[in-house]
Design an enzyme around this catalytic site. Sequence first.
Site, PDB file in Angstrom:
ATOM      1  N   GLY A 174      15.720  12.205  54.720  1.00  0.00           N
ATOM      2  CA  GLY A 174      16.613  13.300  54.330  1.00  0.00           C
ATOM      3  C   GLY A 174      16.967  13.306  52.852  1.00  0.00           C
ATOM      4  N   GLY A 191      18.810  16.405  51.304  1.00  0.00           N
ATOM      5  CA  GLY A 191      19.729  17.489  50.928  1.00  0.00           C
ATOM      6  C   GLY A 191      20.924  17.015  50.120  1.00  0.00           C
ATOM      7  CD  GLU A 192      24.272  16.409  52.591  1.00  0.00           C
ATOM      8  OE1 GLU A 192      25.206  16.769  51.869  1.00  0.00           O
ATOM      9  OE2 GLU A 192      23.849  17.089  53.548  1.00  0.00           O
TER      10      GLU A 192
END
Lengths: 708, 212
Positions: free
Chosen positions: A672, A674-675
């Site tokens: 991941g 996104g952050e």
Amino acid sequence: MKKETIGDSLSRVDGRLKVTGGAKYSGEYDLPGLTYGVLVPATIASGTITAIDSKAALRAPGVVAVITPFNAIKVPGYQPEASTRVKGLKLFNDNQVYFNGQPIALVVADTFERATNAVSLVKATYQAQPFETNFNKNIDKGVSPQNNKDYLRGEAYAYKNAPIKIEQEYTLPSEMHNPMELHVTTAFWTGDDNVTLYTKSQGVISSQRAIANAFQLDPKNVQINSRFVGGAFGSSLRTWPHEVAAVQAAKMLNRPVKLTLTREQMFTLVGYRPHTVQKVGIGATADGKIVGISHESHSQTAVYEEFTERSVNVSRFLYSSPNVNTVYKVVPLNVGVPAPMRGPGEATGSFALESALDELSYALNMDPIELRLKNYADVDEEKNLPWSSKYLKECYQKGADSIGWSNRKAKPGTNNDGEWLVGYGIGCGAFGAYRSRSLAKIKLMPNGTVNIQSATSDIGPGTGTSMVLIAADILKIPAEKIVFELGDSSFPVAPTQGGSATVSSVGSAVHDACVALRQKLNSLAGKPENNTDDIDYAKVLTQNNLPFLEITQESNANEEAKKYSMYSFSAHFAKVHVHPLTGVVKVKNVVAVVDAGKIVSYKTARSQMIGGAVGGIGMAMTEEAVFDDRFGRYVNGNFADYHVPVNADIPQIEAIFINKPDPIINPIGTKGIGEISLIGVAAAVANAVYNATGKRIRELPITPDKLI
Amino acid sequence: MSGKKPCIPAESEDLLHGNRRDFLKKTSFLTAMALTPGTVVKAAEEQWDEKIAGVFEKVSLHIDVNGVKHTLSVEPRVTLLDLLREQLKLTGTKKGCDRGQCGACTVHVNGVRVNSCLSLAVTNEGKKITTIEGLANGNELHPMQEAFIEHDGFQCGYCTSGQIMSAVACINEGHAGSEAEIREYMSGNICRCGAYPNIVNAIQAVKQGGQS
Ligand code: FES
Ligand code: FES
């Protein structure tokens, strides 16, 4: 024909719709009898509404209704809450006002202009009460949130006894998500117990549950559509009170109601990254070994609801330290409630921790990267678990090479390029790698094309593109033969798009569904289950007299994962130019290096990294929501006064992926991004500004006035 | 400016100097009385005169949108943006602020880029409007649209129509001479997803391709 695989650089599968204006967002559905709703904001910051005079508004042309606390039908799910701390805002349910701008009425008219005009004709009278919006003045009123425990490992405040120590305070003003699309909900009822919404949502299933709860309906009778979402960054993670109000109005009027927020209302009604003041103490031995970290944070929240985030948590595990303690408090004010904003908490916390670490490096006269390497955490000392994977050292190395770290001068203010001062900075971050239950349905058609459905969302990362690549890889067919559909609550259940977990969760379901389909086809073709040779799918269907083949697959986190600590890691590097006379800062170069496991869709992942860096530059340089505490109202609730970065503010940004699959988290090995794309950026810029000028800016944003 | 007299109702000359609403109320009320006295008298009692006046407050407008000629009747306060989105159902043009601060609503008016939220629809009498829906040549995308796909010049796609319309104009104006110039002249279009570097790359590719 080209067959794409995971990691390819595929253009967005919905690109054509987006460049032709064909992508339909939630406010763009044409319904017969559509009405337009515009909210009337409270002009006091605390108190009660004593009366609302709607006569003039109702008399205005085209006005259908003015819905107020005095005439609204009850929302059956709006029950009194046990605790005021989690109460939440219930529009038109009572006459309480908690913050300036809180909607007190909803005007519905046959056109947008008529509704907007009628808003100005609604007259409210209030019994005003004293209110507080000034964070600094009220910081002493900070309280420990419910269900929040302060953290201690070893000895508290151990840094104080270290030979070299840093003890500083870092401030972040409130920052607004400000997605380009205004929040909008179109709702209509098709019977007493059946409602449909087109609404801006990061999670159609959670929206479905929220609306079903509010109106006490069977979730099956609530349809949520959110096929295209014009950005959100966390502002659409929850179902907001105004969405419920649109459904309520549609019920009262028995007509479709489209309720759109104004840009100014986006500053108060859909959350923001809260104003936070953090104290960080770090102590080290003379040779740079950290002996203690303490991290204390005070964040703003609303008087009517408690919002918390993990701003202090990053200090517990990012570096090795025998002694760590963290304290987290919230300060209730007469403001709208915050919401998680891209890299929630972690971005705030990392600004403080990574700035303090930079300060420590100068105090030690040590290179900031060397200091990080010296205190590298080989295991997660907070959870006492091994990492599932961690390649942060490689991130340091690649980033340093790419930005030209060797050109950095250790002594601040000594690097010049013409009349500009030059500086380099690094800022790191980590964000948990998550995976939750998700389903996907796959359908193989007689012509060999594949349709996949899952009730996930795409707020911009390119979810469909990633899913198509996963399916193409496993099914060994070209991407153009695969259609992925999302944003519809009638599709198989998927989690809300947040926490950088969509590819990990939904991607795993798509992966598993494709594997199951492949196995089924192998057996129908009389091949071993795990055969990987090409087979003609259409032919297998015909031979078996099957009109189509459909499989719904559920995918869950594995047990093995509990034995590991799973995070994505990032190292951001910034090079800045600072003009010493005017204080103008130009970000010249940003290199973003991430260890996010396997990268599924290279082109969109790169864009996501760039986008996160742009958000981080905004946080560092321009963004600040400013209150006028006399009225409890923002003075800069618009794009002219609240500055998000524009094209001229942004240099070319390089995204580098370590791209090594995580062996634990999911079958694809992806963690991941996104952050993580935003976490660490603000510190990298602030640290670069210090390196350029010798001026340490501990209060964002870094505006020119702070540098002269 | 076309120099043509704007097409508004004949009585408008009087209205410029004063009480337009009262005048309309009177005239529309009288007209209505002549038509259906009973109902309207009742309506007037219920202060429906305001509502009827609303109907008569519209102004006629002739406008060409993407090559299609429209004859419309619109309230003077309707913006070009809302006319496109809400009345003509051309929702490709986006609303991000409604205040001329974000560029999401950028369209071409007689070939010039304009924030359609800052332009009242009725001021576009006789003008040619091009929106994102009118940029492609049938199924064949405009090179700028192709370049945005190729260079991934967007994420959520909400600012994209405005960016593309602005980008085409940026080249036509001669403001795409360098990366720095493109950045400057594209700074009226906010992209909160942060696709700026990719947008610049897309524009440069089109510029270098010699077409726009
Ligand atoms: S909507 Fe027109 S400039 Fe923002
Ligand atoms: S693509 Fe989302 S705002 Fe530009």
